[in-house]
Write a protein that holds these residues in place. Structure first.
Motif: not given
Length: 191
Positions: A44, A48, A181, A183-185
């Motif tokens: 994560a 990010n 991506t 994002g982290p989640n």
């Protein structure tokens, strides 16, 4: 007008031919991973888009009939996640020698980037595409530097994988052209 266009074209060619260059690899990679399912913190922080300079090496291993994804980042964190049935159906393929490195660069355009784990210069010199002896070693002290386990060349992940230590004429790390991506989640994809 033709003379000036020719001059600019030749100048552009000369400038693009100077110094170390990174290359986009044509080696197949197919990585689709939904971190909203796993919530893996090691991965994560590297995916990010607002956190720069953290990179995660992703590899795959089999144990006891199950497949796992191994995450190690340059901050010293590591984790292992069992692959879901959907991930197994997606037929993951992690570049040359079963590995990629992902993260957001802290220099230039702060772009999300994915690199192959093989040393491109050893691959060229040895003319061997899949030797485990050319794997990158990720510095775990936060520097964003990787070192080839065979030749000792060092590459800067924060500067488009450019070599910072090696032989004259060495190329930068091989990058994957399509790396995204959410994002982290969220979902991360590398092709």
């Amino acid at each position: 007008m033709r003379k000036s266009l020719s001059f600019y074209f030749i100048t552009l060619l000369l400038l693009t031919g100077c110094g170390a260059e990174n290359e986009y690899t044509s080696w197949p990679c197919r990585f689709i991973y939904d971190n909203s399912i796993h919530l893996d913190q090691t991965l994560a922080v590297a995916i990010n888009p607002v956190v720069h300079g953290i990179f995660c090496m992703i590899t795959e291993e089999s144990r006891g009939g199950s497949k796992y994804l191994i995450f190690e980042n340059n901050q010293g964190a590591s984790s292992r996640q069992i692959e879901t049935a959907e991930e197994l159906r997606n037929n993951l393929r992690l570049g040359l020698n079963n590995g990629i490195i992902v993260g957001v660069q802290n220099l230039g355009d702060y772009s999300f980037t994915a690199y192959d784990v093989q040393c491109p210069n050893c691959v060229r010199r040895e003319n061997n595409m899949a030797s485990p002896n050319y794997r990158m070693i990720l510095d775990k002290k936060g520097s964003g530097i990787v070192t080839c386990s065979k030749c000792g060349n060092k590459y800067d992940l924060n500067n488009k994988g450019q070599p910072i230590e090696g032989q004259e004429g060495d190329k930068g790390l091989s990058q994957y052209r399509n790396a995204h991506t959410a994002g982290p989640n969220g979902v991360i994809t590398v092709f």
